[in-house]
Design an enzyme around this catalytic site. Structure first.
Site, mmCIF file in Angstrom:
data_model
loop_
_atom_site.group_PDB
_atom_site.id
_atom_site.type_symbol
_atom_site.label_atom_id
_atom_site.label_comp_id
_atom_site.label_asym_id
_atom_site.label_seq_id
_atom_site.Cartn_x
_atom_site.Cartn_y
_atom_site.Cartn_z
ATOM 1 C CG HIS A 9 -1.973 -1.005 1.237
ATOM 2 N ND1 HIS A 9 -2.904 -1.081 0.228
ATOM 3 C CD2 HIS A 9 -2.285 -1.993 2.128
ATOM 4 C CE1 HIS A 9 -3.755 -2.069 0.484
ATOM 5 N NE2 HIS A 9 -3.398 -2.646 1.623
ATOM 6 C CB CYS A 51 -2.289 3.952 -3.943
ATOM 7 S SG CYS A 51 -3.557 2.934 -4.687
#
Length: 276
Positions: free
Chosen positions: A120, A162
């Site tokens: 992430h 991301c």
């Protein structure tokens, strides 16, 4: 694309110059005035793959499909003769320690260094299983003044994560279409390349069954062109593949029919070919 679950590599979604001094070149400096990097050292180099799937931080979701990416990367870079090391589910401190220790290794006989981060993320940040760590801290270990055995050699960071919460809806278009060399002083930030899965500020898409759009495209293009094309040319083909061939599928209209474009940030000073 099959209509299996698509995920994003972010937090859980709530609500869904150069002075040249002439002289002799040191044997293992890796510095040359040639147009391409020297890639015929005894070893291609170390490839570290950090694969974070399970998290214990702020309700972050499990990154299903990431093991497919890790396996594809292992196969791809092993075939390119890299020493591949895969590490799973590392905390922020463990990631920091792993990369610091790697930077302290003797890379004199290695042509390059690669680090792949699967996790992430947010802009400028990658997540360990227990929280965030600045990418700048991690890459800083390999600066020319910190890791001299890699000075003048290519250092590649591939980042599947991301970089924000933006969604790209896309738009329809109507377009049809080895000698002795002088000693050199180089910038400490030179010879880095950052291959991000997505543009700044945007989500990065991952298929729960087939892996992420970016990593699978990267492995595919390397398999086809690593022995034929310069690395930047390969990455441009990766960009095109992701941009043209992929689109999200979701029952939530907010996340349905979205697009993605990878981002290449290069401080390379030469061309990189994976063959000598």
């Amino acid at each position: 694309m099959e209509n299996s679950e698509i995920s994003v590599d972010s937090k859980s979604i709530k609500g869904s110059e150069i002075k040249i001094i002439h002289g002799s070149k040191s044997v293992d400096s890796g510095i040359s005035l040639d147009n391409s990097y020297k890639m015929d050292y005894p070893e291609m180099g170390l490839c570290l793959i950090i694969n974070n799937k399970n998290f214990k931080y702020n309700g972050m979701t499990t990154r299903t499909g990431t093991d497919v990416d890790a396996a594809s990367l292992r196969e791809t870079f092993t075939n390119l003769k890299y020493d591949v090391r895969v590490k799973n589910d590392l905390t922020s401190e463990e990631i920091k320690k792993l990369l610091f220790n790697a930077s302290q290794e003797d890379h004199s006989k290695r042509s390059s260094f690669i680090c792949v981060l699967l996790s992430h993320g947010e802009e400028g940040v990658i997540f360990g299983t227990d929280g965030p760590i600045d990418l700048k801290l991690l890459t800083g270990f390999f600066r020319g003044d910190c890791c001299q055995s890699l000075a003048g050699k290519p250092k590649i960071f591939i980042i599947q994560a991301c970089r924000g919460s933006g969604l790209d809806s896309g738009i329809e278009t109507d377009s049809g279409s080895e000698d002795d060399m002088p000693t050199q002083k180089i910038p400490v930030e030179a010879d880095f390349l950052y291959a991000y899965s997505t543009a700044p500020g945007y989500y990065s898409w991952r298929n729960s069954k087939d892996g992420s759009w970016f990593i699978q495209s990267l492995c595919s293009m390397l398999k086809l062109y690593a022995d034929k094309l310069e690395f930047m040319h390969i990455l441009i083909r990766v960009n095109r593949k992701v941009a043209i061939e992929y689109e999200s599928y979701s029952l939530d209209i907010t996340f349905h029919a979205k697009k993605q474009i990878p981002s290449i940030v290069s401080m390379f000073t030469k061309e990189l070919y994976f063959y000598p």
